[in-house]
Every structure is written in structure tokens, then in C-alpha cells.
Enzyme design. Sequence first.
Site, mmCIF file in Angstrom:
data_model
loop_
_atom_site.group_PDB
_atom_site.id
_atom_site.type_symbol
_atom_site.label_atom_id
_atom_site.label_comp_id
_atom_site.label_asym_id
_atom_site.label_seq_id
_atom_site.Cartn_x
_atom_site.Cartn_y
_atom_site.Cartn_z
ATOM 1 N N ARG A 135 44.596 -24.562 12.282
ATOM 2 C CA ARG A 135 43.498 -24.324 11.342
ATOM 3 C C ARG A 135 43.899 -24.757 9.936
ATOM 4 O O ARG A 135 43.071 -25.254 9.175
ATOM 5 C CB ARG A 135 43.079 -22.852 11.388
ATOM 6 C CG ARG A 135 42.314 -22.516 12.646
ATOM 7 C CD ARG A 135 41.861 -21.080 12.740
ATOM 8 N NE ARG A 135 41.068 -20.894 13.954
ATOM 9 C CZ ARG A 135 40.626 -19.718 14.397
ATOM 10 N NH1 ARG A 135 40.896 -18.619 13.706
ATOM 11 N NH2 ARG A 135 39.922 -19.632 15.501
ATOM 12 N N TYR A 145 35.774 -27.873 15.718
ATOM 13 C CA TYR A 145 36.985 -27.549 16.494
ATOM 14 C C TYR A 145 37.885 -26.554 15.757
ATOM 15 O O TYR A 145 37.733 -26.310 14.567
ATOM 16 C CB TYR A 145 37.733 -28.791 16.934
ATOM 17 C CG TYR A 145 38.305 -29.764 15.940
ATOM 18 C CD1 TYR A 145 38.525 -29.459 14.605
ATOM 19 C CD2 TYR A 145 38.650 -31.047 16.367
ATOM 20 C CE1 TYR A 145 39.071 -30.375 13.734
ATOM 21 C CE2 TYR A 145 39.203 -31.976 15.511
ATOM 22 C CZ TYR A 145 39.410 -31.632 14.200
ATOM 23 O OH TYR A 145 39.963 -32.554 13.337
ATOM 24 N N GLU A 146 38.771 -25.950 16.542
ATOM 25 C CA GLU A 146 39.631 -24.855 16.063
ATOM 26 C C GLU A 146 38.824 -23.665 15.545
ATOM 27 O O GLU A 146 39.239 -22.948 14.644
ATOM 28 C CB GLU A 146 40.607 -25.354 14.977
ATOM 29 C CG GLU A 146 41.453 -26.543 15.393
ATOM 30 C CD GLU A 146 42.217 -26.323 16.684
ATOM 31 O OE1 GLU A 146 42.592 -25.170 16.968
ATOM 32 O OE2 GLU A 146 42.420 -27.296 17.424
ATOM 33 N N GLY A 147 37.654 -23.451 16.143
ATOM 34 C CA GLY A 147 36.820 -22.315 15.789
ATOM 35 C C GLY A 147 35.648 -22.722 14.926
ATOM 36 O O GLY A 147 35.825 -23.172 13.799
#
Length: 522
Positions: free
Chosen positions: A271, A404-406
Site C-alpha cells: 500500500r 488494487y491493494e484495497g
Amino acid sequence: MILDILNATPGWAAQRDAAGLDEMAVAQIMEEATKLAEEVLKPVGDTADAQHCRVENGRVITPEGYKEAYQTLAENGWILADMDPDFGGMGLPIPLVLAANMPFEGAAQPFLMASGSSRAGSHLLAERAPELAAEWCPKVAEGAWTITICISEPDAGSDVGRIRTKATLNDDGSYAISGTKCWISFGDHDMAARIGHLCLARTGTLEEGTRGLSLFLVPNDEGIFVERIEEKLGLAGSPTCVLRFEGAKGTLIGEPGRGLSQLFTMIELMRLQVGGQGAGLAQECARLARSYAQDRKQGGSPKASPVPIIQHPDVQRQLLALDAQAAIATALMFEASVSVQAGKAGDADMTTYAAFLLPLAKTFCGEGASESASGAIQVLGGAGYTREWPAERYYRDARILTIYEGTTGMQGQDFLIRRVLNDERKGLKLFADRVRASEAGVALRVLERLEALTDQIDGQDMSKVMAAADGYLRAGWCAVSAYLAERLVAQGGDLAEAGRFWLATVEARMGVAEAQVAYGLS
């Protein structure tokens, strides 16, 4: 700009000194990084968008120049630059590595995703599985091996508790991994000899949800097959793979049933990487737009030659907006990375503060990159919409950053529920202490509104809290960005102008965020 903002970030000077560096050494490192970005990475970034990746005979073939560029990255020590020399790294502080990666990301964001996941995976192994790290990290550092993060499945994206990939214990203590994983960046490629997948798989029952998941390192030696690579809006130079595991041999990391918590180290760094991607792209978009505006001649008196469009007031306004976006994103990433570095050195408060900042860094550097790419296209006009210029590529590539990555929705809930309410507002209080110590006027006013908003939300029904989370995330960003903008103003020069531009509208944007929260609570 990068070094000016880094040097003004509280805590950085002490971290630089502790690493045995001085300002001259840092400047030299950044000079070499910028040179590598321009001479090595930018050409492959341009080539990759035209050539794409492809699958041949079951293996992914990367664009021309990728193998050589990846080896150059390794030879210059950049893949594991912030890791201990025992693991093949250079021991550089995280903020400096982030600073060096910003021009890298601006030059070739899709290409950098291979080294980004490899770095994050190496940190996880060093923290959770030292014996595996001793084997893998030096190979990763020299560019011979890479590492992926392998979580999502066709029916289990953000809802990881529904993962079905199964891990079965073998007689020799290893595990046989079987199932399908998707959205795996550089899940297969031809740049390195071996790929290790940090894979979440189920050792318990499906009914156990996340508690039945364990983490494994699964090399691509056998039993892993590429089903396809995705055709995407952007990131043509990053192969996004669907992988099928058929009894692939994996090594358990940590304890069974604790896979998600074991993976946290990698997720945190990934992140942070996404935020750095956004800041790097925002910087590149601002640079591209200004360069074009200085050269492009249009308008002025019909009795004279046309003038560079940078002389037009509206173009100057647009360029200032791009400069402000790039500067504020850069400041946020240094605030977050200095906090992460301090937390790793044992400062518990800074670990809490970093956790408070990371959802903001991931979300708003991503959104800022998209806005910057759109703004660069606007400055370039019709030329920006064509593939003759890279602005349209930046626009396509940047769109993934808030997914992506949340996703942004996940970041909002994480920020409000976990980082503020469930953590007794510890991170918010640490931030508030910084603002009040700085005596920054606009930032203080926005902070007080954020605190009042927190009081309003606290104790509400959880469905209303979740509905208000996106608005609260944006309110938090208004407060943090105002604090960072005040810091830019204090630096003087062009950064001060960028900071004043940002501050001119931040209170109005806070009003919009408050309205979103009010609607969510209604």
C-alpha cells in the site's frame, strides 16, 4: 522538489543521520536514481505500452528490454535497497528508497510492479521466516528470483474469508497447494529464473473464514500453470495473471490459521508502494505538462508570432494545480514513510500514526495521480489525447491505483472503523498534536471540524458508520492535506505557491466531505 519536501519532513534528518548519510550523499543517490529512470526505465515504459505482454507455450513473455532493465535495477541495488546487507540490501531508510522510486514510477510504473512485490515479499520473509529469507532474499536482490503476492480468487477478491484454494499436508512436512488465483501481477514472466508466490490457502474449513487461512511460499518449480493474462485498461507492461495450482509444493510460513496476519507486513509495504506510484505519476504529469506548455506556441496578438501557451493565465492556473497535486502527494508519502521507518525502529506511537496515514496515502495519491493525468491531457489539448504523447498512458495506468491493494471503500472503512473508532482515536490524537504544535491556521480549523465529525459518528449504528466512511476518509484527507500544505507554504518559493493554492479550497472541500457524512448518517 522531492528533496526539498523530504528534508522538511519531521523525523527524516534523524533517520538520515542514523543511516550514516548526509545531505550530499542523499542528493547523489537521487541524482543516480533520476538518471537511471530517464536512461533505462523510461524507454522500456514507452516500449511496453505498445508491445504488451503475451503468453507463448504456457509462459509469459515480457516486452523488449525488460530483462535487461530488471538486471540493471538489480545491479544498482534498487530491488532490496532498504533491506539489511545480510539479505542483499543496502540498508537505506524507507523514505529515501521511496524518494528514489518516485522517478522510477513516473518512468515505468507497470514495469516497477515486479520489483515492488519482490521487495515487499522479501521484507515479509525476513520478518516471518528468516531461514527462507536467507535463501530467497539474496537471489531476489540480484534479480535472479522474484516474489508475488497471491491472494485473490475468482470468487474471493476483497472477501478473503471465501478463499477456496486448498493446502494439504504432505508426508515430508510441505504442503500441496491446489486452486485458482487471479489478479497476480507478474505471476509469470521471463525476467528471472524463479518466482515465489506468497499464497494464502485454506488449511481449515470454509466455515472458519479467515481463521482457516494459512500463508505459504510456493515456488513455480512445478504444479503452477498460467491460464491467461488479463486484457486491461492500462498497465500493458504488467502481466496480470490467472494461475492454476495443481498440487504445487509450498512451505508454511508461521502458524497454521494465521495467514492473513502473517501477510500484513507485505500488505503494508504494497500500500505504501501504491501511494508512491501515485506521487511519482503526479510528478511526471506536472513535469510533462509544464515542458509542453513552454514549447507549444499558440495565441497572442495576431500581429506577432504566437507565444508559448505557458504565458496564458488559464494555463498557468492549470500548471499550478498540477504542481500542488504533485507536491501534496509527495509530502504525504514522506510523512507516511518516515512514520513507518520510525515504527520499525521501535516507536509505537509512530506505528500508530503510520496506520492512521496509510489509508489516506494509498487512496489520495491514487486519486491525485488520476486527476494529474487528466490535467496533463487538458494542458496538452488534442495532443494529450493521442498516443504521440504519454499523458493518455498515464491516465490509463493511474486508474488502477484506487482499486488494487484495497479499493477506496475498503480504505474508508479501515480508516474510520479500525484506525479511528476502534483504536480509541489514538492516531487521530497524534495527528492533532502535530497540527496544534505547528500553529497552522487553516489546518487547525479543518482539524477541529474533523474532530467534531468524529464525535458525530461515534456510537452510531454500524450500517450508518459504514455509509459515512467514504465521506469521513475525505474529511480526514482535507485535514491532513491542509497540515501538509501549511508546511509547503513555510518552505517558500514554488512550494509555497503550491501550498497556498491547495489551502485556498481545502475548507470548501471539507464542507463537501461533511455533507457526505451527514447523508450517510441520515
